[in-house]
Design a protein around this motif. Structure first.
Motif, short mmCIF file in Angstrom:
data_model
loop_
_atom_site.label_atom_id
_atom_site.label_comp_id
_atom_site.label_asym_id
_atom_site.label_seq_id
_atom_site.Cartn_x
_atom_site.Cartn_y
_atom_site.Cartn_z
N VAL A 30 -20.71 26.63 0.44
CA VAL A 30 -19.31 26.20 0.32
C VAL A 30 -18.41 27.09 1.18
O VAL A 30 -17.55 26.60 1.90
N GLY A 31 -18.67 28.39 1.14
CA GLY A 31 -17.88 29.32 1.95
C GLY A 31 -18.01 29.04 3.43
O GLY A 31 -17.03 29.13 4.17
N SER A 32 -19.22 28.68 3.86
CA SER A 32 -19.40 28.39 5.29
C SER A 32 -18.66 27.13 5.70
O SER A 32 -18.16 27.03 6.81
N TRP A 33 -18.58 26.17 4.80
CA TRP A 33 -17.88 24.92 5.12
C TRP A 33 -16.37 25.14 5.20
O TRP A 33 -15.68 24.46 5.95
N ALA A 76 -24.87 14.89 1.11
CA ALA A 76 -25.30 16.17 1.68
C ALA A 76 -25.14 16.18 3.19
O ALA A 76 -24.78 17.20 3.78
N GLU A 77 -25.38 15.06 3.82
CA GLU A 77 -25.25 14.97 5.27
C GLU A 77 -23.80 15.07 5.71
O GLU A 77 -23.48 15.69 6.73
N GLU A 78 -22.90 14.48 4.94
CA GLU A 78 -21.49 14.41 5.32
C GLU A 78 -20.63 15.56 4.78
O GLU A 78 -19.61 15.89 5.38
N LEU A 79 -21.02 16.13 3.65
CA LEU A 79 -20.16 17.09 2.95
C LEU A 79 -19.78 18.32 3.78
O LEU A 79 -18.59 18.67 3.82
N GLY A 85 -13.66 19.88 8.07
CA GLY A 85 -12.53 19.17 8.68
C GLY A 85 -11.27 19.22 7.84
O GLY A 85 -10.16 19.21 8.37
N LEU A 86 -11.44 19.26 6.51
CA LEU A 86 -10.28 19.30 5.62
C LEU A 86 -9.72 20.70 5.43
O LEU A 86 -8.63 20.86 4.90
N SER A 87 -10.49 21.71 5.84
CA SER A 87 -10.06 23.08 5.58
C SER A 87 -10.05 23.93 6.86
O SER A 87 -10.68 24.99 6.90
N PRO A 88 -9.31 23.50 7.88
CA PRO A 88 -9.33 24.26 9.15
C PRO A 88 -8.79 25.68 9.00
O PRO A 88 -9.15 26.55 9.78
N ASP A 100 -10.40 9.82 -2.67
CA ASP A 100 -10.48 8.96 -1.49
C ASP A 100 -11.37 9.60 -0.42
O ASP A 100 -12.14 8.92 0.23
N VAL A 101 -11.26 10.91 -0.25
CA VAL A 101 -12.04 11.60 0.75
C VAL A 101 -13.53 11.51 0.43
O VAL A 101 -14.34 11.23 1.30
N LEU A 102 -13.90 11.72 -0.82
CA LEU A 102 -15.31 11.66 -1.20
C LEU A 102 -15.89 10.28 -0.96
O LEU A 102 -17.06 10.15 -0.61
N TRP A 103 -15.08 9.26 -1.15
CA TRP A 103 -15.59 7.90 -0.98
C TRP A 103 -15.55 7.46 0.47
O TRP A 103 -16.27 6.55 0.86
#
Length: 112
Positions: A30-33, A76-79, A85-88, A100-103
């Motif tokens: 999670v930290g790396s993302w 897992a592939e997209e997360l 992208g959401l946390s620049p 909405d983002v998860l879907w």
């Protein structure tokens, strides 16, 4: 997407999902993302299913017509890229509608 999670422990938004993953052995992932300076660590569908409560992805998978494993594999592939992208700046935007983002990655609008 139904936001009624009665009877399940499914995370209903991105922040809760990420906190749950971090609390269950995937804090480095999670930290790396979230970090703009670190390469995203991959996660597998099997790892997601193992970290989440049993049946947590069942309803979401059913709504997309996928098995829980197929849904977990897609998530897992997209997360990592989604969170990246959401946390620049290393933080999730407060105003973001996480459901909405998860879907979005599955091509299904929330509330569908």
């Amino acid at each position: 997407m139904s936001t009624d999670n009665s009877g399940t422990d499914a995370p209903d938004d991105l922040e809760v999902l990420l906190l749950h993953l971090a609390d269950h052995g995937y804090a480095d992932h999670v930290g790396s993302w979230m970090s703009p300076d670190v390469t995203n660590l991959p996660i597998t569908g099997k790892e997601l299913l193992g970290a989440l409560p049993e049946g947590a992805l069942g309803d979401a998978a059913a709504e997309t017509g996928l098995s829980a494993q197929e849904y977990a594999d897609s998530l897992a592939e997209e997360l990592p890229a989604l969170v990246d992208g959401l946390s620049p700046q290393g933080e999730l935007p407060v105003e973001e509608d996480d459901a909405d983002v998860l879907w979005a990655f599955a091509g299904e609008p929330a509330g569908a």
